[in-house]
Design a protein around this motif. Structure first.
Motif, PDB file in Angstrom:
ATOM      1  N   ILE A 196      62.810  46.345  65.090  1.00 35.57           N
ATOM      2  CA  ILE A 196      63.732  46.772  66.136  1.00 35.57           C
ATOM      3  C   ILE A 196      65.062  47.177  65.524  1.00 35.57           C
ATOM      4  O   ILE A 196      65.630  48.218  65.863  1.00 35.57           O
ATOM      5  N   TYR A 197      65.580  46.356  64.612  1.00 36.50           N
ATOM      6  CA  TYR A 197      66.952  46.538  64.147  1.00 36.50           C
ATOM      7  C   TYR A 197      67.126  47.726  63.208  1.00 36.50           C
ATOM      8  O   TYR A 197      68.263  48.126  62.923  1.00 36.50           O
ATOM      9  N   THR A 198      66.035  48.330  62.749  1.00 37.86           N
ATOM     10  CA  THR A 198      66.145  49.546  61.932  1.00 37.86           C
ATOM     11  C   THR A 198      65.408  50.703  62.600  1.00 37.86           C
ATOM     12  O   THR A 198      66.028  51.666  63.040  1.00 37.86           O
ATOM     13  N   ASP A 199      64.078  50.606  62.685  1.00 40.39           N
ATOM     14  CA  ASP A 199      63.271  51.714  63.190  1.00 40.39           C
ATOM     15  C   ASP A 199      63.637  52.079  64.625  1.00 40.39           C
ATOM     16  O   ASP A 199      64.052  53.203  64.916  1.00 40.39           O
ATOM     17  N   VAL A 200      63.441  51.132  65.533  1.00 38.82           N
ATOM     18  CA  VAL A 200      63.658  51.406  66.951  1.00 38.82           C
ATOM     19  C   VAL A 200      65.112  51.773  67.212  1.00 38.82           C
ATOM     20  O   VAL A 200      65.411  52.736  67.943  1.00 38.82           O
ATOM     21  N   LYS A 201      66.023  51.036  66.609  1.00 39.58           N
ATOM     22  CA  LYS A 201      67.440  51.287  66.878  1.00 39.58           C
ATOM     23  C   LYS A 201      67.872  52.654  66.367  1.00 39.58           C
ATOM     24  O   LYS A 201      68.764  53.293  66.948  1.00 39.58           O
ATOM     25  N   SER A 202      67.263  53.162  65.304  1.00 40.31           N
ATOM     26  CA  SER A 202      67.601  54.509  64.843  1.00 40.31           C
ATOM     27  C   SER A 202      67.232  55.533  65.900  1.00 40.31           C
ATOM     28  O   SER A 202      67.952  56.516  66.112  1.00 40.31           O
ATOM     29  N   GLY A 203      66.090  55.317  66.568  1.00 44.10           N
ATOM     30  CA  GLY A 203      65.708  56.204  67.654  1.00 44.10           C
ATOM     31  C   GLY A 203      66.655  56.104  68.825  1.00 44.10           C
ATOM     32  O   GLY A 203      67.097  57.118  69.372  1.00 44.10           O
ATOM     33  N   LEU A 204      66.992  54.871  69.207  1.00 44.16           N
ATOM     34  CA  LEU A 204      67.920  54.675  70.324  1.00 44.16           C
ATOM     35  C   LEU A 204      69.279  55.283  70.005  1.00 44.16           C
ATOM     36  O   LEU A 204      69.904  55.931  70.855  1.00 44.16           O
ATOM     37  N   ASN A 205      69.759  55.105  68.779  1.00 39.60           N
ATOM     38  CA  ASN A 205      71.053  55.665  68.380  1.00 39.60           C
ATOM     39  C   ASN A 205      71.043  57.194  68.358  1.00 39.60           C
ATOM     40  O   ASN A 205      72.085  57.833  68.562  1.00 39.60           O
ATOM     41  N   ALA A 206      69.868  57.772  68.106  1.00 39.31           N
ATOM     42  CA  ALA A 206      69.739  59.232  68.075  1.00 39.31           C
ATOM     43  C   ALA A 206      69.441  59.812  69.456  1.00 39.31           C
ATOM     44  O   ALA A 206      69.363  61.031  69.604  1.00 39.31           O
ATOM     45  N   GLY A 207      69.243  58.951  70.460  1.00 43.34           N
ATOM     46  CA  GLY A 207      68.958  59.425  71.803  1.00 43.34           C
ATOM     47  C   GLY A 207      67.536  59.889  72.005  1.00 43.34           C
ATOM     48  O   GLY A 207      67.252  60.699  72.896  1.00 43.34           O
ATOM     49  N   GLY A 236      53.866  44.527  62.093  1.00 41.87           N
ATOM     50  CA  GLY A 236      54.629  44.247  60.884  1.00 41.87           C
ATOM     51  C   GLY A 236      55.566  43.079  61.066  1.00 41.87           C
ATOM     52  O   GLY A 236      55.147  41.961  61.367  1.00 41.87           O
ATOM     53  N   GLU A 237      56.864  43.329  60.939  1.00 44.19           N
ATOM     54  CA  GLU A 237      57.839  42.249  60.876  1.00 44.19           C
ATOM     55  C   GLU A 237      58.130  41.582  62.215  1.00 44.19           C
ATOM     56  O   GLU A 237      58.354  40.370  62.279  1.00 44.19           O
ATOM     57  N   THR A 238      58.148  42.351  63.308  1.00 40.10           N
ATOM     58  CA  THR A 238      58.623  41.820  64.587  1.00 40.10           C
ATOM     59  C   THR A 238      57.604  40.900  65.246  1.00 40.10           C
ATOM     60  O   THR A 238      56.421  41.237  65.366  1.00 40.10           O
ATOM     61  N   THR A 239      58.068  39.743  65.690  1.00 40.23           N
ATOM     62  CA  THR A 239      57.258  38.798  66.457  1.00 40.23           C
ATOM     63  C   THR A 239      57.679  38.862  67.922  1.00 40.23           C
ATOM     64  O   THR A 239      58.692  39.463  68.284  1.00 40.23           O
ATOM     65  N   GLU A 240      56.906  38.216  68.782  1.00 46.70           N
ATOM     66  CA  GLU A 240      57.257  38.166  70.207  1.00 46.70           C
ATOM     67  C   GLU A 240      58.614  37.485  70.395  1.00 46.70           C
ATOM     68  O   GLU A 240      59.399  37.871  71.268  1.00 46.70           O
ATOM     69  N   GLU A 241      58.904  36.490  69.571  1.00 44.09           N
ATOM     70  CA  GLU A 241      60.168  35.774  69.674  1.00 44.09           C
ATOM     71  C   GLU A 241      61.339  36.686  69.291  1.00 44.09           C
ATOM     72  O   GLU A 241      62.389  36.685  69.946  1.00 44.09           O
ATOM     73  N   ILE A 242      61.160  37.459  68.221  1.00 46.05           N
ATOM     74  CA  ILE A 242      62.205  38.395  67.807  1.00 46.05           C
ATOM     75  C   ILE A 242      62.441  39.442  68.887  1.00 46.05           C
ATOM     76  O   ILE A 242      63.577  39.776  69.231  1.00 46.05           O
ATOM     77  N   LEU A 243      61.357  39.955  69.461  1.00 45.66           N
ATOM     78  CA  LEU A 243      61.465  40.957  70.523  1.00 45.66           C
ATOM     79  C   LEU A 243      62.220  40.406  71.724  1.00 45.66           C
ATOM     80  O   LEU A 243      63.120  41.064  72.267  1.00 45.66           O
ATOM     81  N   ALA A 244      61.877  39.192  72.136  1.00 46.20           N
ATOM     82  CA  ALA A 244      62.516  38.595  73.309  1.00 46.20           C
ATOM     83  C   ALA A 244      64.007  38.367  73.078  1.00 46.20           C
ATOM     84  O   ALA A 244      64.819  38.509  73.998  1.00 46.20           O
ATOM     85  N   ALA A 245      64.385  38.025  71.837  1.00 37.50           N
ATOM     86  CA  ALA A 245      65.777  37.704  71.543  1.00 37.50           C
ATOM     87  C   ALA A 245      66.626  38.936  71.244  1.00 37.50           C
ATOM     88  O   ALA A 245      67.858  38.849  71.267  1.00 37.50           O
ATOM     89  N   SER A 246      65.993  40.080  70.991  1.00 32.96           N
ATOM     90  CA  SER A 246      66.741  41.256  70.568  1.00 32.96           C
ATOM     91  C   SER A 246      67.534  41.865  71.727  1.00 32.96           C
ATOM     92  O   SER A 246      66.995  42.085  72.813  1.00 32.96           O
ATOM     93  N   PRO A 247      68.821  42.193  71.490  1.00 37.50           N
ATOM     94  CA  PRO A 247      69.608  42.887  72.522  1.00 37.50           C
ATOM     95  C   PRO A 247      69.202  44.350  72.665  1.00 37.50           C
ATOM     96  O   PRO A 247      69.490  44.975  73.688  1.00 37.50           O
ATOM     97  N   ASP A 248      68.543  44.893  71.656  1.00 36.94           N
ATOM     98  CA  ASP A 248      68.075  46.277  71.688  1.00 36.94           C
ATOM     99  C   ASP A 248      66.604  46.292  72.088  1.00 36.94           C
ATOM    100  O   ASP A 248      65.765  45.687  71.410  1.00 36.94           O
ATOM    101  N   LYS A 249      66.285  46.960  73.177  1.00 34.87           N
ATOM    102  CA  LYS A 249      64.925  46.960  73.699  1.00 34.87           C
ATOM    103  C   LYS A 249      64.247  48.302  73.459  1.00 34.87           C
ATOM    104  O   LYS A 249      64.811  49.355  73.788  1.00 34.87           O
ATOM    105  N   PRO A 250      63.049  48.294  72.895  1.00 28.07           N
ATOM    106  CA  PRO A 250      62.311  49.545  72.677  1.00 28.07           C
ATOM    107  C   PRO A 250      61.970  50.214  74.011  1.00 28.07           C
ATOM    108  O   PRO A 250      61.864  49.564  75.055  1.00 28.07           O
ATOM    109  N   ASP A 251      61.776  51.523  73.938  1.00 32.61           N
ATOM    110  CA  ASP A 251      61.294  52.242  75.117  1.00 32.61           C
ATOM    111  C   ASP A 251      59.831  51.914  75.388  1.00 32.61           C
ATOM    112  O   ASP A 251      59.380  51.984  76.539  1.00 32.61           O
TER     113      ASP A 251
END
Length: 267
Positions: A218-229, A238-253
């Motif tokens: 989320i903090y690199t891949d997804v956020k680069s997309g969100l930052n680019a609109g 890969g790296e992200t777990t359900e716990e990481i996803l739930a805690a992240s302030p940045d939410k994937p589309d």
């Protein structure tokens, strides 16, 4: 629009690689048919990676070993984006590079002068260095302490790099170590900066509404997309777990079990 319709509306797929299309040296079984399905649909894709330990040529060779045909034009890398940034802001400056020989060669190809003579360094560049030595850490610490205004650039902020057995420290973790020693933080070029998606769209002529980033962080891949609109798609392979996803302030589309779900949507 449901998830399958959203995926079918995409014309440019920007794929993270490690953790998304393969893990270490193990290709996910859906990867080759997925890439073929995208091309067969009339859409296209690029491989977009923060990993600056390898040159584009290294990645072409790696994908070839894994059975995927690719060439230099199929990639957007943090090394390329770093070179682009350096050309814009520090053209003609001499670099000290704490990185692999592959990263150094990428920058030399872009006509930058590199040196290990610390008295001649004008810009410090760090990357994901799988050839890291204590001497390099010493040199970077000396440069940033003795020259508090020297430009300091990191190719990417990733804390870890996935492997077959777990994770190893990436560029972001080394940057934290250097900050503890010097108090300096780098300008970070790779994802989550929007620079790489923007370069991809400019290069190939696609609009934001038809472009997506797919990755396992989320903090690199997804956020680069969100930052680019553009559309940011998270895969849980890969790296992200359900716990990481739930805690992240940045939410994937969109959240997918793995990129194989894109293949199902395109069929």
């Amino acid at each position: 629009m449901d998830s399958a319709e959203l995926l079918r509306s995409m014309r440019l797929f920007l794929f993270d690689m490690d953790g998304t299309l393969y893990l270490g040296d193990e290709l996910f079984p859906f990867t080759k048919p997925l890439l073929k399905a995208i091309r067969d649909s009339g859409a296209t894709y690029l491989f977009m990676t923060n990993n600056s330990s390898k040159s584009v040529e290294d990645y072409v060779k790696k994908l070839s070993r894994l059975g995927i045909d690719a060439d230099r034009e199929d990639f957007i890398t943090s090394s390329q984006a770093t070179a682009y940034y350096l050309h814009r802001h520090y053209e003609g400056k001499t670099l000290y590079v704490c990185g692999t020989e592959s990263l150094k060669e990428e920058l030399r190809r872009e006509s930058f002068a590199l040196t290990e003579d610390l008295e001649k360094v004008e810009v410090v560049v760090t990357g994901f260095d799988t050839e890291l030595t204590f001497k390099k850490l010493w040199d970077v610490s000396w440069l940033l302490t003795k020259n508090p205004d020297i430009p300091y650039i990191a190719t990417n902020p990733d804390l870890v790099c996935p492997t077959e057995f777990g994770y190893v420290p990436d560029c972001g973790s080394v940057a934290i170590m250097i900050k503890n020693a010097t108090g300096r933080e780098p300008v970070v070029i790779g994802k989550p900066s929007p620079l790489m998606p923007e370069l991809a769209m400019d290069r190939l002529g696609f609009m934001k509404s038809e472009t997506c980033v797919i990755g396992d962080r989320i903090y690199t891949d997804v956020k680069s997309g969100l930052n680019a609109g553009i559309t940011g798609i998270l895969v849980m392979s890969g790296e992200t777990t359900e716990e990481i996803l739930a805690a992240s302030p940045d939410k994937p589309d969109l959240v997918l079990r793995d990129a194989g779900e894109i293949l199902k949507a395109l069929k």
